[in-house]
Motif scaffolding. Sequence first.
Motif, mmCIF file in Angstrom:
data_model
loop_
_atom_site.group_PDB
_atom_site.id
_atom_site.type_symbol
_atom_site.label_atom_id
_atom_site.label_comp_id
_atom_site.label_asym_id
_atom_site.label_seq_id
_atom_site.Cartn_x
_atom_site.Cartn_y
_atom_site.Cartn_z
ATOM 1 N N HIS A 465 0.836 -1.207 0.000
ATOM 2 C CA HIS A 465 0.000 0.000 0.000
ATOM 3 C C HIS A 465 0.874 1.263 0.000
ATOM 4 O O HIS A 465 0.722 2.136 -0.858
ATOM 5 C CB HIS A 465 -0.916 -0.026 1.234
ATOM 6 N N HIS A 469 1.791 4.648 -2.785
ATOM 7 C CA HIS A 469 1.906 6.099 -2.571
ATOM 8 C C HIS A 469 3.293 6.592 -2.992
ATOM 9 O O HIS A 469 3.432 7.651 -3.599
ATOM 10 C CB HIS A 469 1.693 6.443 -1.088
ATOM 11 N N GLU A 495 -6.016 7.592 -2.822
ATOM 12 C CA GLU A 495 -5.746 6.210 -2.417
ATOM 13 C C GLU A 495 -5.827 5.224 -3.594
ATOM 14 O O GLU A 495 -5.683 4.018 -3.393
ATOM 15 C CB GLU A 495 -6.688 5.764 -1.300
ATOM 16 N N SER A 498 -2.378 3.451 -4.112
ATOM 17 C CA SER A 498 -1.986 2.612 -2.981
ATOM 18 C C SER A 498 -2.859 1.363 -2.888
ATOM 19 O O SER A 498 -2.366 0.249 -2.684
ATOM 20 C CB SER A 498 -2.064 3.411 -1.689
HETATM 21 ZN ZN LIG Z 1 -2.936 5.226 1.958
#
Ligand SMILES: [Zn+2]
Length: 676
Positions: A465, A469, A495, A498
């Motif tokens: 995740h 990013h 998001e 990610s």
């Molecule tokens: Zn995040």
Amino acid sequence: MHNNPLLATSGLPAFHRILPEHVEHAVLTTLEANRVELEQLLAAAEGTDLEFDAMVLPIERLSERLHRVWSPVAHLQAVANTPELRAAYNACLPAISRYATEMGHNQRLYALYQRLGEGPQTARGEGAGRLLELAIRDFRLSGVHLPAGQKARFKTVMEELSTAEAGFEQNVLDSAAAWSLHITEASRVAGLPGLILEPAAERALAAGAAGWLFELDQPTYVAVVTHADDPELRQSVYRGWVTRASDQADYSPGQDNSALIEQILALRHEAANLIGYPNFAAYSLATKMATSVDEVRDFLIELLRHSRDTGRRELQELESFAGRPLEPWDIAYYSEKLRDEKYSISDEALRPYFPLPKVMSGLFRVVEKLYGIRIQPVPGTDAWESHVEFYRLVDVSGREVGGFFMDFYARSTKRSGAWMDQCLNRLWNATDRQVPIAHLVCNFSLPAGDTPALITHDEMVTVFHEMGHVLHHLLTRIDYPSVGGINGVPWDAVELPSQFMETFAWEPEVVALCSGHYRTGEPLPATVLASLRASKNFQSALQMLRQVEFALFDLRIHAEYNPADGARLMDLLAEVRDAVAVVRHPEWNRFAHAFTHIFGGGYAAGYYSYKWAEVLAADAFAAFEEAGLFDADLAQRFRQHVLEIGGSRDIGEAFVAFRGRPAHVDALLKQSGISG
Ligand SMILES: [Zn+2]
């Protein structure tokens, strides 16, 4: 002060040389220099023909110069905290916030951006148009364009709002602190883990009592409703938790949030009206990828429509497992038992299969296979702690794309959790040659002796995740920092990269690359992986319904507010629950009174963002399932249309450019095992 490392203008921050006494000097010097230079620039701009880069680049440089000073300080305060550093950091906060307010309300800067927007569109870099659009939008959202009287009112409303929001959060804390439960019979605490029991016994002892003294906090609440065998104990703690800061909390009569909720909603509505929006939900969506209240409502209702029957079946399965109808405080308890019976899988037991170095080499291999990027360690890079490593990303052409610090292990001086942070932004033009640098931070247990650090699969998902990013920040091709990387990316889309990367961590091909028993090298057995994957979707419809309930409540309470009727809080909550929930809530449940996500600020009319980004990520990943997990052309398209663009264009349009159509909910429902 000579040789203040925070005032260096190039290279990586010299982390180990940064001392608390450098902080205030560097911050105040930079703020003052920025003010003077901005003033000069604005004066020079008056009455002349404006050229985009000649005006905007110096302003971008001022922001990046401040970022260069403040980012290392904020980072160290999070990962290598000391009382001295915290004091230095806190001492600067008012000055930083004053400067931000000044910039956000600078009339002449606003006028400059407007003039640039009207000027020629030529000789500007990619993202220039969007940069102006976002800057002007943000000026207007903070009321810069209003006539004096309305502007003053807007300012007052915002100040009252932040006081009311802080009061709301404080009431939640104070109310929880006023609650306690003393238990003396050992039979009543059966099932509870030592992690909760031991501190409770110590508290009782300190109060001169026998048994256990429970306080009300998230870990206690979760542990009790999940593990306590005694239904009455579960009910007591549940009741405490869902009545915090409400008219039902007889343990804290002075902390009822009812009036504050009315006040917060009224102020938000007024603020939105002053700026020209019909309600606060519309105001909130002005900065989001979602374009309207109707679009978000339809989106949530579609998720609901597909999940409700499955959710009902999941509850029926649970009730037949328990052999009786269940109350809300029974759900987590029986769910845990049912999960154990169905999957008998413990994330802890899988640790030996996931040595951290193996996981990281597998993750780097995934990135390389997708984007042709090599990730190389740079030993000996200056950092704040000896375990920290630095890596650089090199493109197929041998070009350095960016770099990131990796700080994996838990320490007493470090904030908990996992996150990505921006160390330096990409700033690239004829004069500046700065590549982006990120921080990847986790809180894993330190390796002991010869054994490498062993992580759970859940922690592996976390690293994937955060790496999503990192890639979003580093792979940007946009040269203006304010719309490069994750900057300027709407909150409901940030998001996407990610959660997209997270999905890879569940693929057998990827798990094979990332796992190997630390003694034997044996990859995670296929049967274990299969049940791990199956357990991922346990009660996913019930979880979906819970998120939809929160999001729909948040949207409607802000969108449907009208001053004549007030908030209609309990009526609206009941309507949403009738439409969404399959688990019955008791009449005294006052969940909204402690919903700090939306009434404390932050997520107001934005709670749907979690699901929104999940849908984007699942749909993007589905394209890879269709074309092949490592399809190079597809990965190139994803990089080009999503990862590289930062906030430089509308994400909805960018998604269509990548996918050939807008995102829809099917992929997420299928990946969650809800339908398909
Ligand atoms: Zn995040």
